[in-house]
Design a protein around this motif. Structure first.
Motif, PDB file in Angstrom:
ATOM      1  N   PHE A  22     -21.609 -37.358 -19.023  1.00 33.04           N
ATOM      2  CA  PHE A  22     -22.740 -36.892 -18.218  1.00 33.04           C
ATOM      3  C   PHE A  22     -23.140 -37.940 -17.180  1.00 33.04           C
ATOM      4  O   PHE A  22     -23.329 -37.621 -15.997  1.00 33.04           O
ATOM      5  N   LEU A  23     -23.256 -39.194 -17.615  1.00 31.44           N
ATOM      6  CA  LEU A  23     -23.653 -40.253 -16.691  1.00 31.44           C
ATOM      7  C   LEU A  23     -22.594 -40.496 -15.618  1.00 31.44           C
ATOM      8  O   LEU A  23     -22.922 -40.777 -14.462  1.00 31.44           O
ATOM      9  N   LEU A  24     -21.340 -40.366 -15.975  1.00 30.40           N
ATOM     10  CA  LEU A  24     -20.267 -40.499 -14.991  1.00 30.40           C
ATOM     11  C   LEU A  24     -20.363 -39.396 -13.940  1.00 30.40           C
ATOM     12  O   LEU A  24     -20.212 -39.646 -12.738  1.00 30.40           O
ATOM     13  N   ALA A  25     -20.651 -38.169 -14.387  1.00 27.94           N
ATOM     14  CA  ALA A  25     -20.809 -37.050 -13.452  1.00 27.94           C
ATOM     15  C   ALA A  25     -21.994 -37.276 -12.521  1.00 27.94           C
ATOM     16  O   ALA A  25     -21.914 -37.024 -11.310  1.00 27.94           O
ATOM     17  N   VAL A  26     -23.100 -37.783 -13.063  1.00 31.64           N
ATOM     18  CA  VAL A  26     -24.292 -38.070 -12.249  1.00 31.64           C
ATOM     19  C   VAL A  26     -23.993 -39.164 -11.230  1.00 31.64           C
ATOM     20  O   VAL A  26     -24.382 -39.073 -10.063  1.00 31.64           O
ATOM     21  N   LEU A  27     -23.282 -40.210 -11.665  1.00 29.12           N
ATOM     22  CA  LEU A  27     -22.896 -41.288 -10.762  1.00 29.12           C
ATOM     23  C   LEU A  27     -22.038 -40.756  -9.622  1.00 29.12           C
ATOM     24  O   LEU A  27     -22.249 -41.098  -8.450  1.00 29.12           O
ATOM     25  N   LEU A  28     -21.074 -39.903  -9.936  1.00 32.60           N
ATOM     26  CA  LEU A  28     -20.203 -39.331  -8.905  1.00 32.60           C
ATOM     27  C   LEU A  28     -20.980 -38.453  -7.932  1.00 32.60           C
ATOM     28  O   LEU A  28     -20.697 -38.456  -6.725  1.00 32.60           O
ATOM     29  N   ALA A  83     -33.171 -52.565 -15.950  1.00 26.04           N
ATOM     30  CA  ALA A  83     -33.861 -51.293 -15.719  1.00 26.04           C
ATOM     31  C   ALA A  83     -33.364 -50.230 -16.688  1.00 26.04           C
ATOM     32  O   ALA A  83     -34.162 -49.442 -17.236  1.00 26.04           O
ATOM     33  N   ALA A  84     -32.056 -50.195 -16.945  1.00 22.74           N
ATOM     34  CA  ALA A  84     -31.506 -49.224 -17.894  1.00 22.74           C
ATOM     35  C   ALA A  84     -32.038 -49.470 -19.297  1.00 22.74           C
ATOM     36  O   ALA A  84     -32.405 -48.526 -20.009  1.00 22.74           O
ATOM     37  N   VAL A  85     -32.110 -50.732 -19.703  1.00 25.48           N
ATOM     38  CA  VAL A  85     -32.624 -51.071 -21.032  1.00 25.48           C
ATOM     39  C   VAL A  85     -34.083 -50.635 -21.168  1.00 25.48           C
ATOM     40  O   VAL A  85     -34.481 -50.075 -22.189  1.00 25.48           O
ATOM     41  N   ILE A  86     -34.881 -50.861 -20.140  1.00 22.44           N
ATOM     42  CA  ILE A  86     -36.308 -50.495 -20.189  1.00 22.44           C
ATOM     43  C   ILE A  86     -36.480 -48.980 -20.154  1.00 22.44           C
ATOM     44  O   ILE A  86     -37.253 -48.412 -20.935  1.00 22.44           O
ATOM     45  N   LEU A  87     -35.760 -48.300 -19.257  1.00 16.92           N
ATOM     46  CA  LEU A  87     -35.923 -46.850 -19.116  1.00 16.92           C
ATOM     47  C   LEU A  87     -35.487 -46.087 -20.359  1.00 16.92           C
ATOM     48  O   LEU A  87     -36.027 -45.013 -20.660  1.00 16.92           O
ATOM     49  N   ALA A  88     -34.533 -46.632 -21.102  1.00 15.23           N
ATOM     50  CA  ALA A  88     -34.072 -45.956 -22.323  1.00 15.23           C
ATOM     51  C   ALA A  88     -35.098 -46.029 -23.439  1.00 15.23           C
ATOM     52  O   ALA A  88     -34.985 -45.307 -24.432  1.00 15.23           O
ATOM     53  N   ALA A  89     -36.121 -46.875 -23.275  1.00 15.50           N
ATOM     54  CA  ALA A  89     -37.141 -47.035 -24.314  1.00 15.50           C
ATOM     55  C   ALA A  89     -38.332 -46.108 -24.122  1.00 15.50           C
ATOM     56  O   ALA A  89     -39.195 -46.032 -24.996  1.00 15.50           O
ATOM     57  N   GLY A  92     -38.436 -39.294 -21.936  1.00 13.73           N
ATOM     58  CA  GLY A  92     -37.715 -38.764 -20.787  1.00 13.73           C
ATOM     59  C   GLY A  92     -36.562 -39.655 -20.386  1.00 13.73           C
ATOM     60  O   GLY A  92     -36.091 -39.617 -19.249  1.00 13.73           O
ATOM     61  N   ARG A  93     -36.074 -40.451 -21.331  1.00 14.87           N
ATOM     62  CA  ARG A  93     -35.057 -41.484 -21.062  1.00 14.87           C
ATOM     63  C   ARG A  93     -33.802 -40.935 -20.400  1.00 14.87           C
ATOM     64  O   ARG A  93     -33.262 -41.571 -19.503  1.00 14.87           O
ATOM     65  N   LEU A  94     -33.361 -39.762 -20.795  1.00 20.68           N
ATOM     66  CA  LEU A  94     -32.127 -39.217 -20.220  1.00 20.68           C
ATOM     67  C   LEU A  94     -32.301 -38.942 -18.725  1.00 20.68           C
ATOM     68  O   LEU A  94     -31.424 -39.245 -17.916  1.00 20.68           O
ATOM     69  N   LEU A  95     -33.453 -38.409 -18.355  1.00 18.72           N
ATOM     70  CA  LEU A  95     -33.740 -38.133 -16.945  1.00 18.72           C
ATOM     71  C   LEU A  95     -33.803 -39.431 -16.137  1.00 18.72           C
ATOM     72  O   LEU A  95     -33.218 -39.529 -15.056  1.00 18.72           O
ATOM     73  N   TRP A  96     -34.517 -40.437 -16.670  1.00 21.02           N
ATOM     74  CA  TRP A  96     -34.691 -41.687 -15.932  1.00 21.02           C
ATOM     75  C   TRP A  96     -33.375 -42.431 -15.762  1.00 21.02           C
ATOM     76  O   TRP A  96     -33.096 -42.970 -14.689  1.00 21.02           O
ATOM     77  N   ILE A  97     -32.565 -42.465 -16.819  1.00 24.12           N
ATOM     78  CA  ILE A  97     -31.270 -43.146 -16.718  1.00 24.12           C
ATOM     79  C   ILE A  97     -30.357 -42.386 -15.754  1.00 24.12           C
ATOM     80  O   ILE A  97     -29.613 -42.993 -14.974  1.00 24.12           O
ATOM     81  N   ALA A  98     -30.421 -41.045 -15.790  1.00 21.89           N
ATOM     82  CA  ALA A  98     -29.611 -40.250 -14.864  1.00 21.89           C
ATOM     83  C   ALA A  98     -30.014 -40.529 -13.416  1.00 21.89           C
ATOM     84  O   ALA A  98     -29.148 -40.680 -12.534  1.00 21.89           O
ATOM     85  N   LEU A  99     -31.309 -40.622 -13.160  1.00 18.68           N
ATOM     86  CA  LEU A  99     -31.772 -40.953 -11.803  1.00 18.68           C
ATOM     87  C   LEU A  99     -31.324 -42.350 -11.391  1.00 18.68           C
ATOM     88  O   LEU A  99     -30.915 -42.570 -10.246  1.00 18.68           O
ATOM     89  N   LEU A 100     -31.388 -43.286 -12.319  1.00 13.95           N
ATOM     90  CA  LEU A 100     -30.935 -44.647 -12.038  1.00 13.95           C
ATOM     91  C   LEU A 100     -29.459 -44.663 -11.656  1.00 13.95           C
ATOM     92  O   LEU A 100     -29.057 -45.305 -10.683  1.00 13.95           O
TER      93      LEU A 100
END
Length: 199
Positions: A22-28, A83-89, A92-100
């Protein structure tokens, strides 16, 4: 046993998870948006692109980078990981990491497309030296870190997020080493290689 100690079994497990895909798809998707945006910069507009090229080669050949340059480079590399470490805590972590991840992909592709659009064949060299090789190191680090912290955030134990983070600690160490390699490339190799072509 040695494979588990080095963390490669954890890397393999995370790489095969649906969150990684999922994260790879978002990055692409972010990279595609950045590429399209970067290519639509007017051809005669040399303000930001020329400043970017000068910034990439601002250190003179043979001189050590300044403290300010080193600090900015370290903050730029490790800031995304932090930022990834903080947002995962947070909720809504999945949304925030996806936006990152989308923003990170966008910025990478935008910079590359903008330089290619403005500099032509020389832009290929500039992109390869200043963006491409360091991206080979920080992209896997970013993907692995984001997947690892999301894995912990979604499955954290009673002891809390930070304690559960130890479960994927080896992945974070591997990512930090990859980021350090990216930083060293940008600080030591990029100014020399850019100086060879007078960029």
């Amino acid at each position: 046993m040695k494979q588990h100690i080095l963390g490669f079994s954890v890397v393999r497990r995370l790489r095969q998870s649906p969150v990684f895909a999922f994260l790879l798809a978002v990055l692409l998707c972010g990279m595609l948006a950045g590429c399209v945006t970067g290519m639509h910069i007017p051809q005669g507009n040399e303000t930001y692109v020329s400043e970017l090229a000068q910034l990439l080669a601002s250190n003179a050949v043979g001189k050590m980078p300044s403290v300010r340059t080193v600090a900015a480079c370290l903050a730029g590399a490790y800031g995304w990981m932090l930022a990834a470490v903080i947002l995962a805590a947070i909720p809504g972590r999945l949304l925030w990491i996806a936006l990152l991840m989308a923003v990170r992909g966008f910025l990478l592709a935008f910079a590359a497309a903008a330089v290619l659009t403005q500099s032509g064949l020389l832009g290929v060299y500039i992109c390869l030296v200043s963006i491409g090789i360091s991206a080979v190191l920080w992209l896997p680090a970013m993907l692995l870190t984001s997947t690892a912290v999301l894995d912990v955030g979604m499955n954290q134990q009673r002891n809390g997020y930070l304690f559960s983070l130890k479960r994927n600690g080896s992945v974070l160490v591997i990512s930090a080493i990859l980021l350090l390699g990216s930083v060293l490339w940008r600080l030591l190799a990029v100014p020399v290689l850019m100086g060879l072509v007078g960029a």
